[in-house]
Motif scaffolding. Structure first.
Motif, PDB file in Angstrom:
ATOM      1  N   THR A 195       0.825  -1.199   0.000  1.00 54.48           N
ATOM      2  CA  THR A 195       0.000   0.000   0.000  1.00 54.48           C
ATOM      3  C   THR A 195       0.863   1.254   0.000  1.00 54.48           C
ATOM      4  O   THR A 195       2.077   1.193   0.179  1.00 54.48           O
ATOM      5  CB  THR A 195      -0.931   0.010   1.227  1.00 54.48           C
ATOM      6  N   ARG A 196       0.230   2.364  -0.179  1.00 51.69           N
ATOM      7  CA  ARG A 196       0.917   3.653  -0.188  1.00 51.69           C
ATOM      8  C   ARG A 196       1.347   4.053   1.215  1.00 51.69           C
ATOM      9  O   ARG A 196       0.634   3.836   2.204  1.00 51.69           O
ATOM     10  CB  ARG A 196      -0.033   4.714  -0.751  1.00 51.69           C
TER      11      ARG A 196
ATOM     12  N   TYR B 217      -2.561   6.312   5.558  1.00 52.48           N
ATOM     13  CA  TYR B 217      -2.365   5.589   4.305  1.00 52.48           C
ATOM     14  C   TYR B 217      -2.314   4.082   4.537  1.00 52.48           C
ATOM     15  O   TYR B 217      -2.861   3.305   3.750  1.00 52.48           O
ATOM     16  CB  TYR B 217      -1.074   6.054   3.621  1.00 52.48           C
TER      17      TYR B 217
END
Length: 241
Positions: A113-114, A207
């Motif tokens: 993921t970011r 995030y």
């Protein structure tokens, strides 16, 4: 040939030779580097599943032995069906079962993921109930040391153990990252669905939580089969412990 030209020719030849040597060294080391990366990922998978002690320093051979004995890498489709190796599927999801002989102890989901400064890559392991986190490890990130970089620290990883991705009513809620200590800022009914946040790293937590929710939603068909004890529908020749 003048002295200046000789010096330039010598420097050019030296640069060429050094470049060739560096290229050869890089090419020769690439297989070793790739193997070390793979072993590190296997170590993180085993750690997430609780199959490695936090303070232990197993050799690469020990890691590969444990991985071969206890981890089953698989692919699942959108409905949670395990795909055979021969079946192509562009939307296949990688998943890892951790087993003891023929008994399934749970499963591990890869997280990509970011983060604030780049991707966060991790593994999140679940118990056989399909709802309770067994372990969490981060094997690659670009977050700031002392701030977002705390995601790889033991205190943050331990934070996840025992958290649940569904409510008591069976509703999927994933796991959030609080803006501080869970017990200080959230009502009691949400404690099992959040982990303590990192001071000064609110965006990293935001995030990570968002990417986690998106990823786990894709794996819900598998989680539901675990929660309902329907592992025979996965097509795996194993049974839950």
């Amino acid at each position: 040939m003048s002295g200046s030209l000789k010096s330039l020719a010598y420097a050019a030849a030296l640069c060429t030779v050094c470049g060739l040597l560096l290229t050869a060294a890089s090419s020769g080391l690439k297989p070793l580097q790739e193997r070390n990366i793979l072993i590190d990922r296997h170590r993180n998978i085993l750690s997430a599943a609780g199959l490695l002690l936090a303070a232990s320093t197993p050799s690469p051979r020990d890691i590969e032995g444990l991985y071969s004995s206890h981890i089953r890498p698989l692919r699942v489709d959108a409905v949670g069906r395990i795909l055979p190796p021969s079946e192509p599927a562009n939307a296949a999801l990688p998943i890892y079962l951790f087993v003891d002989g023929q008994d399934i102890g749970g499963y591990i989901v890869p997280i990509d993921t970011r983060g604030l400064w780049g991707p966060i890559q991790a593994y999140l392991a679940f118990d056989k109930d399909g709802a309770t986190v067994k372990g969490f490890t981060v094997y690659q990130h670009a977050e700031t040391p002392g701030l977002g970089g705390e995601i790889e620290k033991k205190w943050f990883r331990d934070n996840w153990v025992g958290k649940k991705i569904v409510t008591r009513q069976g509703k999927f809620v994933s796991i959030g990252v609080a803006k501080g200590r869970v017990e200080d800022i959230l009502p009691k009914e949400k404690h099992s669905h959040y982990v303590d946040g990192i001071s000064g790293a609110t965006l990293t937590g935001k995030y990570l939580a968002a990417g986690l929710a998106e990823t786990l939603r894709l794996y819900e068909p598998v989680a539901v089969k675990f929660r309902k004890n329907l592992l025979h529908e996965l097509g795996a020749a194993t049974t839950p412990r």
